[in-house]
Design a protein around this motif. Sequence first.
Motif: not given
Length: 507
Positions: A33-51
């Motif tokens: 898995i390649m990520t250009k920043d730290k693994v936690k830095n994603s839009n997923t991390q910021l999702a508030q509402g839910g599923i």
Amino acid sequence: MKKTDILIIGSGIAGLFCAIKIGKKRPDLSIAIMTKDKVKNSNTQLAQGGIAVVTDCIEDSFEQHIQDTLKSGGGLCDEEVVKMVIHQAPERLNELIDIGVSFDKNKSGIWNLGLEGGHSQHRILHHKDISGAEIEKNLIETIKQLSNITLLEDHLVIDVDTKKNNGRINCTGAFYCDKINKKVKYIRAKTIVLSTGGCGQIFKNTTNPEIATGDGIAIASRAGAVIKDMQYIQFHPTALYEENKNPFFLISEAVRGFGAHIVNEDQKRFIFKDDIRGELATRDIVSQAISKEIEMSGNPYVYLDCRHLDFEEFYSHFPSITEYCKTIGLHPEKDLIPIVPVAHYQCGGINVNKKSQTNIKNLYAIGECSRTGLHGKNRLASNSLLEALVFAHQASEHIAKNIDDLSFAPKDAMLQFDEPLMDKDSNYFMKFKKELQTMMTFFYASNDSDFVKILNRIESMKMATVGLLFKKKKITTQLIEFTNMLTVAKIIIEHHKTKVLKSAVMY
């Protein structure tokens, strides 16, 4: 690392879930898995509402969720895809729960389901207002337990490598920038999965973090993949207004589902003039209504009114939103919250089939960078995390079944990555980036149809960027990201132009 069976680019919910599914099913395969920043830095991390998942089959049903999704998508959803995603939802939800993801329950131990715009029933599972962070945390912990998965942070993929075989383009590997060692390297892979997220940073006002520069779209486009419907950028109606802020802080759709009102300067509700559902209309309708009100009033924002709500219960549901408001001197129990629509989610992207395959052999796309047919022209709230899970599952099943028929292609390419550009060059890119963001924001706000002028300016910025590359003779992360932003901006304008021309022919 010189080669891997499977290369997954991006570390949001889609990429991590796909890796876990393949890693467990096929422990004999190597996965990077390649990520250009730290693994936690994603839009997923910021999702508030839910599923969004149908869990109450008495009040709710799959058919109601399907119809809500189709209505939100404005007639442009693929109905068979919508049915597949919604029917799979309970199974994918159980897989999240099995790895430790916690969703809120009421005192009776029953799911505390949220309501969001466009939904006819309460069906949003959430973890307070940090649902994405809860999911991401557990996915990362699970990844660490699987020995056949390697997580590579600070690795920015530049391009995928392709070869023609029997008249069809095959994906064989990728060039990437090792940002720690400042080298450009090459990795061979039997299969590559793009899960790089969205392109919100193309706009001046967005909820997307700085990493959301449309990398996957640009990479896929350069490789020859089909890109579709990029003109459909969803604006979230309730971002907290702060002058000169990027990204904006998101105020979840669930706050309106909880009962908050949208009001103007006179503290009057106005959304009902556009839709009988008021604040619970779909995001496109609410955003357009707010934009009209802002234009008519001349004020830079409208307000979210939470003052009539049970604040103790409100704080229990939305602690991170409440705390952030307090950091800038706002108290939701007594203050109106200034809000404005901002770029939030791309509904188009890399075109894929139900198995997450692109038109390029061995190249898959999942998550926000993909165009699956689920969203149409407007995403139904909290369908994005669900889509990511289902198409990650679909990709994992297809890859695990077919990868044994693939072999590594020979490759001996190595490029040199020099020191980063100097500060003055950083300012150079920042100047261009701000101009692009302002131009794209104005284009969407005003529906400016001077396509030629905009496309010419994008092309001139691209030529200036290429000129700097030849002058400095070095590749930098800033150059890679800004080139991707220009590529995606051009695609958006061209797709928008095509839509306008088709409409003109129809009428």
